[in-house]
Write a protein that holds these residues in place. Structure first.
Motif, PDB file in Angstrom:
ATOM      1  N   PHE A  35       0.837  -1.209   0.000  1.00  0.00           N
ATOM      2  CA  PHE A  35       0.000   0.000   0.000  1.00  0.00           C
ATOM      3  C   PHE A  35       0.869   1.255   0.000  1.00  0.00           C
ATOM      4  CE2 PHE A  35      -2.143   3.394   2.385  1.00  0.00           C
ATOM      5  CZ  PHE A  35      -3.266   3.577   1.581  1.00  0.00           C
ATOM      6  N   LEU A  36       1.902   1.276   0.836  1.00  0.00           N
ATOM      7  CA  LEU A  36       2.775   2.441   0.917  1.00  0.00           C
ATOM      8  C   LEU A  36       3.522   2.653  -0.401  1.00  0.00           C
ATOM      9  CD1 LEU A  36       3.657   4.665   2.837  1.00  0.00           C
ATOM     10  CD2 LEU A  36       5.510   3.163   3.648  1.00  0.00           C
ATOM     11  N   ALA A  37       3.970   1.548  -1.012  1.00  0.00           N
ATOM     12  CA  ALA A  37       4.655   1.658  -2.300  1.00  0.00           C
ATOM     13  C   ALA A  37       3.709   2.195  -3.366  1.00  0.00           C
ATOM     14  CB  ALA A  37       5.209   0.296  -2.717  1.00  0.00           C
ATOM     15  N   THR A  39       1.196   4.169  -2.830  1.00  0.00           N
ATOM     16  CA  THR A  39       1.026   5.595  -2.542  1.00  0.00           C
ATOM     17  C   THR A  39       2.178   6.406  -3.130  1.00  0.00           C
ATOM     18  OG1 THR A  39      -0.133   5.057  -0.491  1.00  0.00           O
ATOM     19  CG2 THR A  39       0.735   7.304  -0.703  1.00  0.00           C
ATOM     20  N   MET A  40       3.407   5.922  -2.946  1.00  0.00           N
ATOM     21  CA  MET A  40       4.575   6.584  -3.521  1.00  0.00           C
ATOM     22  C   MET A  40       4.490   6.612  -5.048  1.00  0.00           C
ATOM     23  SD  MET A  40       6.466   7.601  -1.002  1.00  0.00           S
ATOM     24  CE  MET A  40       4.950   7.862  -0.060  1.00  0.00           C
ATOM     25  N   LEU A  41       3.945   5.555  -5.606  1.00  0.00           N
ATOM     26  CA  LEU A  41       3.780   5.479  -7.059  1.00  0.00           C
ATOM     27  C   LEU A  41       2.869   6.604  -7.553  1.00  0.00           C
ATOM     28  CD1 LEU A  41       3.007   2.234  -9.047  1.00  0.00           C
ATOM     29  CD2 LEU A  41       1.592   4.240  -9.373  1.00  0.00           C
ATOM     30  N   VAL A  42       1.716   6.749  -6.875  1.00  0.00           N
ATOM     31  CA  VAL A  42       0.762   7.786  -7.280  1.00  0.00           C
ATOM     32  C   VAL A  42       1.373   9.175  -7.126  1.00  0.00           C
ATOM     33  CG1 VAL A  42      -1.468   8.844  -6.754  1.00  0.00           C
ATOM     34  CG2 VAL A  42      -1.243   6.349  -6.767  1.00  0.00           C
ATOM     35  N   LEU A  43       2.062   9.426  -6.018  1.00  0.00           N
ATOM     36  CA  LEU A  43       2.690  10.729  -5.799  1.00  0.00           C
ATOM     37  C   LEU A  43       3.753  11.017  -6.857  1.00  0.00           C
ATOM     38  CD1 LEU A  43       3.107  10.711  -1.899  1.00  0.00           C
ATOM     39  CD2 LEU A  43       1.463  12.028  -3.266  1.00  0.00           C
ATOM     40  N   ALA A  44       4.508   9.984  -7.232  1.00  0.00           N
ATOM     41  CA  ALA A  44       5.524  10.168  -8.268  1.00  0.00           C
ATOM     42  C   ALA A  44       4.884  10.551  -9.596  1.00  0.00           C
ATOM     43  CB  ALA A  44       6.349   8.883  -8.424  1.00  0.00           C
ATOM     44  N   LYS A  45       3.770   9.900  -9.926  1.00  0.00           N
ATOM     45  CA  LYS A  45       3.103  10.203 -11.195  1.00  0.00           C
ATOM     46  C   LYS A  45       2.452  11.590 -11.173  1.00  0.00           C
ATOM     47  CE  LYS A  45       4.399   7.010 -13.704  1.00  0.00           C
ATOM     48  NZ  LYS A  45       5.371   7.393 -14.747  1.00  0.00           N
ATOM     49  N   VAL A  46       1.901  11.982 -10.028  1.00  0.00           N
ATOM     50  CA  VAL A  46       1.322  13.328  -9.921  1.00  0.00           C
ATOM     51  C   VAL A  46       2.412  14.375 -10.143  1.00  0.00           C
ATOM     52  CG1 VAL A  46       0.296  14.987  -8.326  1.00  0.00           C
ATOM     53  CG2 VAL A  46      -0.603  12.652  -8.444  1.00  0.00           C
ATOM     54  N   ALA A  47       3.569  14.161  -9.533  1.00  0.00           N
ATOM     55  CA  ALA A  47       4.686  15.095  -9.710  1.00  0.00           C
ATOM     56  C   ALA A  47       5.156  15.105 -11.157  1.00  0.00           C
ATOM     57  CB  ALA A  47       5.845  14.698  -8.785  1.00  0.00           C
ATOM     58  N   PHE A  92      10.025  10.093  -5.056  1.00  0.00           N
ATOM     59  CA  PHE A  92       8.937   9.168  -4.767  1.00  0.00           C
ATOM     60  C   PHE A  92       9.128   7.824  -5.472  1.00  0.00           C
ATOM     61  CE2 PHE A  92       6.403  13.218  -4.024  1.00  0.00           C
ATOM     62  CZ  PHE A  92       6.461  13.105  -2.654  1.00  0.00           C
ATOM     63  N   SER A  93       9.711   7.859  -6.677  1.00  0.00           N
ATOM     64  CA  SER A  93       9.984   6.602  -7.386  1.00  0.00           C
ATOM     65  C   SER A  93      11.012   5.761  -6.647  1.00  0.00           C
ATOM     66  CB  SER A  93      10.473   6.902  -8.808  1.00  0.00           C
ATOM     67  OG  SER A  93       9.470   7.534  -9.570  1.00  0.00           O
ATOM     68  N   GLU A  94      12.069   6.404  -6.169  1.00  0.00           N
ATOM     69  CA  GLU A  94      13.104   5.665  -5.428  1.00  0.00           C
ATOM     70  C   GLU A  94      12.560   5.139  -4.100  1.00  0.00           C
ATOM     71  OE1 GLU A  94      16.060   4.769  -6.499  1.00  0.00           O
ATOM     72  OE2 GLU A  94      15.579   5.723  -8.424  1.00  0.00           O
ATOM     73  N   LEU A  95      11.748   5.958  -3.423  1.00  0.00           N
ATOM     74  CA  LEU A  95      11.134   5.495  -2.176  1.00  0.00           C
ATOM     75  C   LEU A  95      10.227   4.293  -2.446  1.00  0.00           C
ATOM     76  CD1 LEU A  95      10.203   8.851  -0.396  1.00  0.00           C
ATOM     77  CD2 LEU A  95      11.946   7.192   0.308  1.00  0.00           C
ATOM     78  N   ARG A  96       9.490   4.358  -3.548  1.00  0.00           N
ATOM     79  CA  ARG A  96       8.617   3.248  -3.943  1.00  0.00           C
ATOM     80  C   ARG A  96       9.427   1.968  -4.103  1.00  0.00           C
ATOM     81  NH1 ARG A  96       7.406   3.456 -10.007  1.00  0.00           N
ATOM     82  NH2 ARG A  96       9.540   2.648  -9.900  1.00  0.00           N
TER      83      ARG A  96
END
Length: 601
Positions: A35-37, A39-47, A92-96
């Motif tokens: 789930f957290l990954a 979330t990071m995916l969505v944030l990366a795409k929004v950015a 966000f991609s790296e965090l994912r």
């Protein structure tokens, strides 16, 4: 037409969704991380999707205020926002990836362990038929394929689809439907082309895998039989056979590479034409004053931003299809049930006295050839029963059935009245110790091979078992002693030494029931007598089944069973059987004649 594959290949139309669904248990173990990954995916795409918008405002502000005094802090703030968005996309991609790493690596660990356990649970017949090299390749590719599917299905296909939806929505709001229509048409054509060509290529991928398995199987088999190759001077023959397999693999790989070139070229052509059409539309609107320079820059940025991952999506789809081919072989392997399984109500074996009884046992490896024909006998607790006879009479089959490598076709085998088919295999095999005719050791130290009989045993217990097997003196004479490496399959030891290691580790296991399958066949006369004395001493406390070809090794058995063509034809003590002057007496005389013959020359 896709190339044909070997008969062992899995069905080519296996539902891919079932394979992908089979990965869910590996994701479910770390739901929070997934789930957290995500979330990071969505944030990366929004950015990522927001970056061209910031670029548009920078260009528009600079263009509209060219030649006049402008507030410099405004474009600087916009540039800062632009840089922050680009950094945020990467961050966000790296965090994912970092968050999801544990999930993917644990999945590979879990499936590798699952396959390992499954292979050890398979019946003996499976391992007699297996091709080790090809099997190892299937496991290696399959575990890698699972990791790839977990990573790229979630983090490439899903994000790319999400990005397409977001970009088309922005273009629809900011401009007009013609851009959305052009992009969607391009994407649909690209996806259809990629899927069709990739499906065509899948046959070549399967063929390349099969050829790789075949050549690797040949190489492993040849190296494992190194001595046999040398005995017959067949190094050149083996190299030619291996090269023939590599040639077929090379041809299959060439087809794979050429078909990939077709796919890459077609994808690049579709992207190129799409860029020309959409950018031409934007140039015309800029020229007509319907679009600002910032709008033009934003459209260009979105196209580049969209088609780069779309091109990557083509690569990912190709790799996913190849991974699915690899994983389907692995899942097919896991899906095969063992022919020997515990009964649903199987109980733990309770060994009281240790009596073993064969009751009207019929058995055949193949339906057209019966091996055992109504065999019945009892080994009383603490007694030794030897089975002798010519090769192919069914002697070793008795041991395999008692150890439950195979199940009887009819009749039963009981230990203290408990049918071996109604007790757990683990408890059955814990109670039985086996010294096989052909002893294969692990490529490890002598000590570890001895301790394998009971890994929890103390060092003193291991040394005591070695002394019982007349092995301690030999080990002490070695430069490295118990730390001496025995080599692949124990090839650095002689046949007699390997057999004494096998005897020692069974003594270390200390089971209530013993199976000695030609246990002294590789020993010289002096060592044989020493080992026989040790085995006789140990056997007095255990129920023992001895399979023997040399009759001199079973003279002290309580009962000797003589088998011929799958049936017991005589039974009794050594002296009794000689007095009967039957089949056993003839075998005895023949073997004694063979022993004495060299001395008469």
């Amino acid at each position: 037409m896709p190339p044909s594959t070997d008969s062992n290949a899995p069905p080519q139309h296996k539902t891919n969704w079932k394979i992908i669904a089979g990965l869910w248990p590996y994701l479910a173990e770390y739901k929070g991380r997934v789930f957290l990954a995500a979330t990071m995916l969505v944030l990366a795409k929004v950015a990522t999707v927001s970056t061209p918008i910031a670029l548009k405002y920078i260009v528009d502000y600079l263009d509209q205020n060219r030649g006049v005094d402008m507030l410099l802090w405004i474009p600087l703030i916009l540039v800062g926002v632009y840089g922050a968005l680009r950094f945020g996309s990467t961050l966000f991609s790296e965090l994912r990836d970092a968050i999801f790493a544990r999930v993917a690596e644990r999945a590979m660990r879990r499936v590798s362990l699952r396959v390992f356990r499954h292979l050890h649970n398979r019946e003996l017949a499976f391992h007699l038929d297996r091709k080790t090299g090809g099997l190892a390749r299937d496991i290696e590719r399959g575990t890698r394929g699972i990791s790839f599917l977990l990573r790229f299905t979630l983090f490439n296909i899903v994000p790319t689809l999400l990005e397409i939806v977001m970009v088309t929505s922005i273009l629809l709001v900011a401009f007009n439907v013609s851009y959305v229509f052009a992009i969607l048409v391009s994407v649909v054509i690209y996806v259809i082309f990629s899927i069709r060509v990739t499906e065509w290529r899948t046959g070549f991928v399967r063929e390349a895998n099969n050829r790789d398995n075949q050549s690797n199987t040949r190489a492993i088999d040849s190296l494992l039989n190194y001595e046999t190759v040398k005995y017959f001077n067949n190094e050149r023959f083996e190299a030619e056979q291996y090269d023939a397999g590599l040639d077929l693999w090379e041809q299959a790989r060439l087809k794979n590479r050429l078909s990939m070139a077709v796919l890459n070229t077609g994808q690049a052509f579709i992207i190129g034409v799409s860029l020309i059409v959409i950018m031409a539309m934007a140039v015309r609107e800029v020229a007509n004053g319907q679009m600002t320079l910032g709008d033009f820059t934003m459209v260009n940025a979105y196209l580049i931003q969209l088609f780069v991952p779309l091109n990557a999506l083509g690569f990912v789809y190709r790799e996913i299809r190849q991974s699915l081919v690899n994983v389907e072989r692995l899942f097919a392997l896991l899906g095969d049930k063992s022919a020997i399984e515990d009964a649903a109500d199987a109980k733990t074996l309770s060994v009281g006295q240790g009596e073993v009884a064969f009751r009207d046992v019929h058995f055949s490896y193949r339906p057209d050839r019966e091996i055992l024909k109504g065999v019945s006998f009892t080994i009383p607790a603490g007694h030794t029963v030897a089975v002798v006879g010519a090769s192919g009479a069914g002697k070793s089959t008795l041991a395999r059935l008692l150890f439950r490598f195979f199940d009887v076709n009819s009749g039963s085998i009981c230990i203290d009245g408990q049918d071996v088919r109604q007790i757990t295999q683990d408890s059955l095999r814990t109670a039985i110790g086996v010294v096989p005719q052909d002893t294969v050791l692990f490529n490890d130290t002598i000590y570890n091979n001895l301790a394998y009989g009971r890994p929890s045993a103390s060092e003193e217990e291991v040394h005591y078992a070695a002394r019982q097997a007349n092995l301690d003196e030999f080990i002490q004479s070695l430069p490295d002693g118990y730390s001496t490496k025995v080599g692949e399959r124990g090839l650095k030891l002689s046949g007699g030494e390997k057999q004494r290691v096998a005897i020692a580790r069974v003594l270390l296991k200390n089971p209530p029931i013993l199976i000695l399958d030609e246990a002294t066949s590789s020993l010289d006369s002096i060592s044989e007598q020493v080992i026989l004395d040790a085995l006789n001493e140990v056997s007095r406390q255990r129920t023992t089944l001895v399979i023997a070809h040399r009759l001199s090794t079973v003279r002290d058995a309580d009962t000797i069973l003589v088998m011929e063509q799958g049936a017991i034809v005589e039974s009794g003590a050594h002296s009794e059987l000689l007095e009967q002057n039957g089949y056993y007496a003839r075998l005895w005389q023949q073997q004694q004649h063979n022993v004495d013959e060299p001395e008469q020359k």
